[in-house]
Scaffold this active site. Structure first.
Site, short mmCIF file in Angstrom:
data_model
loop_
_atom_site.label_atom_id
_atom_site.label_comp_id
_atom_site.label_asym_id
_atom_site.label_seq_id
_atom_site.Cartn_x
_atom_site.Cartn_y
_atom_site.Cartn_z
N TYR A 110 0.85 -1.19 0.00
CA TYR A 110 0.00 0.00 0.00
C TYR A 110 0.89 1.24 0.00
CZ TYR A 110 -3.47 3.42 1.65
OH TYR A 110 -4.30 4.52 1.78
N ASP B 114 9.23 2.95 0.03
CA ASP B 114 8.16 3.53 0.82
C ASP B 114 8.38 3.09 2.26
OD1 ASP B 114 5.92 4.28 2.17
OD2 ASP B 114 4.50 3.59 0.65
N LYS C 299 3.97 8.71 9.12
CA LYS C 299 3.74 8.08 10.42
C LYS C 299 4.72 8.54 11.49
CE LYS C 299 0.75 4.75 8.42
NZ LYS C 299 0.77 3.91 7.25
C1 PLP Z 1 0.14 4.54 5.84
C2 PLP Z 1 0.93 4.33 4.62
C3 PLP Z 1 0.90 5.24 3.54
C4 PLP Z 1 -0.06 6.39 3.49
O1 PLP Z 1 0.15 7.33 4.47
P1 PLP Z 1 -1.07 8.32 4.88
O2 PLP Z 1 -0.43 9.25 5.85
O3 PLP Z 1 -2.13 7.44 5.45
O4 PLP Z 1 -1.50 9.00 3.63
C5 PLP Z 1 1.77 5.04 2.50
N1 PLP Z 1 2.61 4.00 2.49
C6 PLP Z 1 2.68 3.11 3.49
C7 PLP Z 1 3.66 2.01 3.44
C8 PLP Z 1 1.81 3.23 4.58
O5 PLP Z 1 1.84 2.30 5.54
#
Ligand code: PLP
Length: 434
Positions: free
Chosen positions: A144, A239, A267
């Site tokens: 994701y 990511d 995060k």
């Molecule tokens: C949570 C998450 C996102 C998106 O971040 P948001 O602050 O919710 O937009 C993107 N990549 C990864 C791996 C994530 O866990």
């Protein structure tokens, strides 16, 4: 367990917020029951508006590595707020946090702050396309990267077919530029490069996959991606929105010694406030406006409140914290596995650092197919059993559990004791009613 206030508020919420929530997984759809409305969080504890208390393993989905409302952070935020919450002009805190991020993750030679992980990945993709002059991006099934159109795509009938949108509203054009490979499957990536010569701008990967449940990278997988990108003139983007500052102070890239061209963060970098960032090689990041032509902007980007939270959070990441978290996570993983065995419930526990996922399946979980072999129905029963017993796990089988500095051995042992009962519920095919 009394949940009448939450139930009542959920009915009211559904008449104003789509589905009653502001982010889908919060609605408990895949585990049954109604979501609990939270009154407050402190340490590792969540308290709902009916007064029930839970040991929290969601921890806002990752940001809260120091627990809920750590005193020092609240103090720093209160002080910062008195000076104003946003200026729409530069402040010293952005420079400070940027320099701190680069010190911890040296591959981020330049960094741009945004307000969410979604913004970070979306913008990094734009930079990669601009830098390479190519349109296509590769992502892995089950990873994701936020909700931008280009990432809401899954595989069609095979890894070589063009992506089909996962969500209505994503155009065929946007989906068609996204190619899907198999996590931990380098051959699937090679095949995409062979079929799309000089067309792939970048590979996006969660170096430690956390969004199909926790799936660590197989030995050689990340190195292999680096090698393939170099061979084909594509950029490698990590990511690290979850793994950044969690797998290690330097993220997964430090742990696995693979240097990506660009990195996306979120995060933990915001310590519970809305912050994201992307950064990497100077030549690539200098393409970003106003240094270069790639446009990207944000009204609240780098605001002093968010930067203060990020600074406090990163300043308090000590090596000893990682050792403690890892030991606690190992204890919890072993305890869950043992409790499941005693109850005769097939379970695979993946654990890494301060993350874990118990998968209700007999197969070892190393990719999307094995992850989705897990029973969401059994997990739902387990989840409801845990809530009944004062533990709040993620309301989905396919999410990671997050531990924090506020979790204690005692809390973990209470969790394991609760799991014994919840696994019995699963074995009996019953669940406590609420
Ligand atoms: C949570 C998450 C996102 C998106 O971040 P948001 O602050 O919710 O937009 C993107 N990549 C990864 C791996 C994530 O866990």
């Amino acid at each position: 367990m009394k949940t009448s206030r939450s139930s009542k508020l959920f009915s009211r919420a559904q008449r104003i917020l789509p589905g009653g929530v502001d982010s889908p997984v919060r609605a408990f759809k895949s585990v049954g029951g109604n979501p609990l409305f939270i009154k407050r969080g402190y340490g590792a504890t969540l308290e709902d508006i009916d007064g029930n208390k839970y040991i929290d393993y969601v921890m806002s989905w990752g940001p809260l590595i120091h627990g809920h409302a750590p005193r020092g952070l609240i103090k720093a935020l209160s002080a910062a707020a008195r000076f104003g919450t946003s200026y729409g002009a530069p402040s010293p805190l952005e420079v400070e946090l940027g320099e701190r991020v680069r010190k911890m993750m040296p591959s981020l030679e330049r960094v741009r702050f945004v307000s969410s992980g979604t913004e970070a990945t979306m913008s990094a993709a734009r930079v990669a396309r601009a830098a390479t002059g190519r349109d296509k991006i590769v992502k892995f099934e089950g990873c994701y990267h936020g909700h931008a159109d280009a990432f809401l795509v899954k595989a069609g009938s095979g890894a070589l077919t063009l992506g089909t949108p996962t969500s209505p509203g994503v155009t065929r054009g946007a989906a068609g530029d996204t190619l899907i490979a198999g996590y931990n499957d380098l051959a699937s990536v090679e095949a995409l490069f062979a079929a799309n010569r000089n067309a792939i701008a970048t590979i996006f990967v969660e170096p430690i996959a956390g969004n199909m449940g926790l799936v660590p990278p197989a030995a050689g997988f990340l190195d292999g991606l680096r090698r393939l990108c170099d061979a084909h003139g594509a950029l490698l983007i990590f990511d690290e929105v979850i793994s950044g500052f969690r797998a290690a102070p330097g993220g997964a890239q430090a742990l696995f010694k693979v240097r990506p061209d660009l990195t996306c963060l979120g995060k933990i970098i915001g310590g519970g406030l809305p912050v994201g960032a992307y950064g990497g090689r100077t030549d690539l990041m200098e393409l970003v406006s106003p240094a270069g032509p790639v446009y990207q902007a944000g009204t609240l980007s780098g605001n002093p409140l968010a930067m203060t939270a990020g600074l406090w959070c990163l300043e308090h990441l000590k090596p000893s914290l990682y050792r403690t978290l890892s030991a606690l996570t190992t204890r919890l993983a072993a305890g869950l596995a043992e409790a499941a065995r005693s109850a005769n419930v097939p379970l695979q526990v993946n654990a890494f650092g301060s993350l874990l996922t118990p998968f209700f399946t007999t197969q070892p979980v190393r990719d999307f197919a094995s992850a989705t072999s897990a029973s969401a129905e059994q997990y739902g029963r387990f989840f409801r059993g845990m809530l009944e017993r004062g533990v709040y796990p993620p309301p989905s089988q396919f999410e990671a559990w997050f531990l924090s500095a506020a979790h204690t051995t005692r809390a973990v042992d209470k969790t394991i004791a609760a799991a014994r009962g919840a696994f019995d519920d699963v074995a009996k095919g019953t669940s406590a009613t609420r």
